[in-house]
Design a protein around this motif. Structure first.
Motif, PDB file in Angstrom:
ATOM      1  N   ALA A  96       0.832  -1.207   0.000  1.00  0.00           N
ATOM      2  CA  ALA A  96       0.000   0.000   0.000  1.00  0.00           C
ATOM      3  C   ALA A  96       0.865   1.255   0.000  1.00  0.00           C
ATOM      4  O   ALA A  96       0.541   2.245  -0.668  1.00  0.00           O
ATOM      5  CB  ALA A  96      -0.931  -0.007   1.208  1.00  0.00           C
ATOM      6  N   HIS A 100       0.474   3.687  -3.169  1.00  0.00           N
ATOM      7  CA  HIS A 100      -0.362   4.848  -2.867  1.00  0.00           C
ATOM      8  C   HIS A 100       0.423   6.024  -2.277  1.00  0.00           C
ATOM      9  O   HIS A 100      -0.162   7.078  -2.050  1.00  0.00           O
ATOM     10  CB  HIS A 100      -1.471   4.450  -1.884  1.00  0.00           C
ATOM     11  CG  HIS A 100      -2.494   3.549  -2.471  1.00  0.00           C
ATOM     12  ND1 HIS A 100      -3.653   4.014  -3.073  1.00  0.00           N
ATOM     13  CD2 HIS A 100      -2.540   2.191  -2.564  1.00  0.00           C
ATOM     14  CE1 HIS A 100      -4.363   2.986  -3.504  1.00  0.00           C
ATOM     15  NE2 HIS A 100      -3.716   1.871  -3.212  1.00  0.00           N
ATOM     16  N   ARG A 111      -1.479  -1.219  -9.608  1.00  0.00           N
ATOM     17  CA  ARG A 111      -2.691  -1.159  -8.787  1.00  0.00           C
ATOM     18  C   ARG A 111      -3.784  -2.071  -9.344  1.00  0.00           C
ATOM     19  O   ARG A 111      -4.474  -2.767  -8.583  1.00  0.00           O
ATOM     20  CB  ARG A 111      -3.206   0.280  -8.730  1.00  0.00           C
ATOM     21  CG  ARG A 111      -2.426   1.215  -7.823  1.00  0.00           C
ATOM     22  CD  ARG A 111      -3.133   2.560  -7.763  1.00  0.00           C
ATOM     23  NE  ARG A 111      -2.460   3.491  -6.888  1.00  0.00           N
ATOM     24  CZ  ARG A 111      -2.905   4.714  -6.613  1.00  0.00           C
ATOM     25  NH1 ARG A 111      -4.033   5.132  -7.162  1.00  0.00           N
ATOM     26  NH2 ARG A 111      -2.239   5.509  -5.807  1.00  0.00           N
ATOM     27  N   VAL A 115      -5.539  -5.918  -7.716  1.00  0.00           N
ATOM     28  CA  VAL A 115      -6.962  -6.174  -7.499  1.00  0.00           C
ATOM     29  C   VAL A 115      -7.433  -7.443  -8.219  1.00  0.00           C
ATOM     30  O   VAL A 115      -8.458  -8.022  -7.845  1.00  0.00           O
ATOM     31  CB  VAL A 115      -7.783  -4.951  -7.965  1.00  0.00           C
ATOM     32  CG1 VAL A 115      -9.272  -5.164  -7.726  1.00  0.00           C
ATOM     33  CG2 VAL A 115      -7.313  -3.703  -7.245  1.00  0.00           C
ATOM     34  N   SER A 161      -5.447  -7.641  -1.540  1.00  0.00           N
ATOM     35  CA  SER A 161      -5.840  -6.409  -2.220  1.00  0.00           C
ATOM     36  C   SER A 161      -6.795  -5.575  -1.374  1.00  0.00           C
ATOM     37  O   SER A 161      -6.850  -4.346  -1.527  1.00  0.00           O
ATOM     38  CB  SER A 161      -6.506  -6.742  -3.557  1.00  0.00           C
ATOM     39  OG  SER A 161      -7.666  -7.522  -3.371  1.00  0.00           O
ATOM     40  N   ARG A 165      -5.991  -1.624  -0.896  1.00  0.00           N
ATOM     41  CA  ARG A 165      -6.928  -0.578  -1.297  1.00  0.00           C
ATOM     42  C   ARG A 165      -7.409   0.235  -0.097  1.00  0.00           C
ATOM     43  O   ARG A 165      -7.497   1.464  -0.161  1.00  0.00           O
ATOM     44  CB  ARG A 165      -8.120  -1.213  -2.017  1.00  0.00           C
ATOM     45  CG  ARG A 165      -7.761  -1.903  -3.320  1.00  0.00           C
ATOM     46  CD  ARG A 165      -7.376  -0.904  -4.361  1.00  0.00           C
ATOM     47  NE  ARG A 165      -8.444   0.000  -4.662  1.00  0.00           N
ATOM     48  CZ  ARG A 165      -8.871   0.266  -5.879  1.00  0.00           C
ATOM     49  NH1 ARG A 165      -8.294  -0.320  -6.912  1.00  0.00           N
ATOM     50  NH2 ARG A 165      -9.833   1.126  -6.103  1.00  0.00           N
ATOM     51  N   THR A 166      -7.754  -0.440   0.999  1.00  0.00           N
ATOM     52  CA  THR A 166      -8.308   0.275   2.150  1.00  0.00           C
ATOM     53  C   THR A 166      -7.257   1.137   2.826  1.00  0.00           C
ATOM     54  O   THR A 166      -7.459   2.339   3.049  1.00  0.00           O
ATOM     55  CB  THR A 166      -8.897  -0.733   3.150  1.00  0.00           C
ATOM     56  OG1 THR A 166      -9.867  -1.555   2.496  1.00  0.00           O
ATOM     57  CG2 THR A 166      -9.556  -0.016   4.310  1.00  0.00           C
TER      58      THR A 166
END
Length: 285
Positions: A96, A100, A111, A115, A161, A165-166
């Motif tokens: 992450a 990000h 990215r 996913v 994933s 993402r979170t």
């Protein structure tokens, strides 16, 4: 209330009941499908299992929960989901950060690739891992075929994933000037992480961990494909009790227990998402 219009050809107002009925009509189709294909059969199974003679039978539920096999299933569900959650968080945090927080060519492609495992069918993931660790597979020499470690690895692959993402969304929201200010004031890199970064990421980490644990505890295709009859979690045990042993009382008891745990985890995740972080509390003061 009325909505004014500059166009004389249009009516100057439109009653809200028309909009409400349109919304109801659009929502009716998926709700009807949900009621027909999910609520009705599940409710029927619960009714036959919990009310075998037309009256509630708490003794049958207690007998199911006292079975040694049910204890083994519950223990495997808890520890495998817990181990997969810890590994997913530990591996997902650095990913992450890279995807990000840093900027480099090809970041958007990476990215999207992260996913991909999550959107694959669970059975496909299970079969792919089974082929990979089979005796004649690429990793067959590791001897992981038919082991709990292989199931945990597949769960991590499937759910990492969610963490990326979170937590990545929370990481993007952190103002880098806070970390830079702490470093200028003499804080070491570890102190910056401990006092600035982690408190800001904590709601995202807890939320992601609770959702990952929920997904791992309710995994079906991966556990059924890779565990067979040797390893079973609550989800696959409900399936086996319903389709193989026709034990609706046992399936209903485990279903109710699973619903209670899922509800608690979802409430925890929602509460954590709504709670302000340490920086937000300081700002409000």
């Amino acid at each position: 209330h009325a909505v004014t219009s500059l166009d004389p050809a249009r009516p100057a107002w439109r009653p809200h009941w028309k909009t409400h009925w349109g919304t109801v009509a659009v929502a009716a189709v998926p709700l009807a499908a949900l009621a027909l294909f999910f609520v009705y059969p599940v409710a029927g199974m619960l009714a036959l299992g919990l009310f075998p003679d037309g009256t509630f039978d708490p003794g049958g539920v207690a007998e199911v929960l006292a079975r040694p096999r049910v204890h083994r299933v519950l223990w495997f569900t808890v520890w495998s989901a817990g181990a997969a959650t810890i590994l997913s968080v530990a591996l997902g945090l650095p990913v992450a950060f890279v995807l990000h927080r840093l900027r480099f060519p090809g970041r958007d492609l990476l990215r999207a690739l992260v996913v991909v495992p999550f959107v694959l069918p669970t059975v496909v993931v299970g079969v792919a891992f089974r082929q990979l660790i089979a005796p004649n597979g690429l990793l067959g020499s590791l001897g992981l075929d038919g082991t709990a470690a292989a199931i945990v690895a597949a769960l991590v692959f499937f759910n990492i994933s969610v963490v990326v993402r979170t937590v990545g969304a929370f990481w993007e929201a952190i103002d880098p000037r806070r970390e830079q200010a702490a470093a200028v004031l003499g804080a070491s890199p570890w102190q910056v992480i401990r006092t600035v970064t982690l408190p800001a990421l904590l709601p995202g980490i807890v939320s992601a961990a609770s959702v990952v644990f929920l997904f791992c505890a309710t995994a079906f295709g991966v556990v059924l494909t890779m565990g067979g009859l040797r390893y079973a979690n609550v989800e696959t045990e409900i399936y086996l009790l319903t389709t193989q042993e026709l034990d609706l009382t046992g399936a209903a008891a485990l279903s109710v227990l699973q619903v209670l745990v899922i509800t608690a985890l979802l409430a925890l995740s929602a509460r954590v998402r709504r709670s302000p972080g340490p920086v937000d509390r300081i700002t409000r003061r």
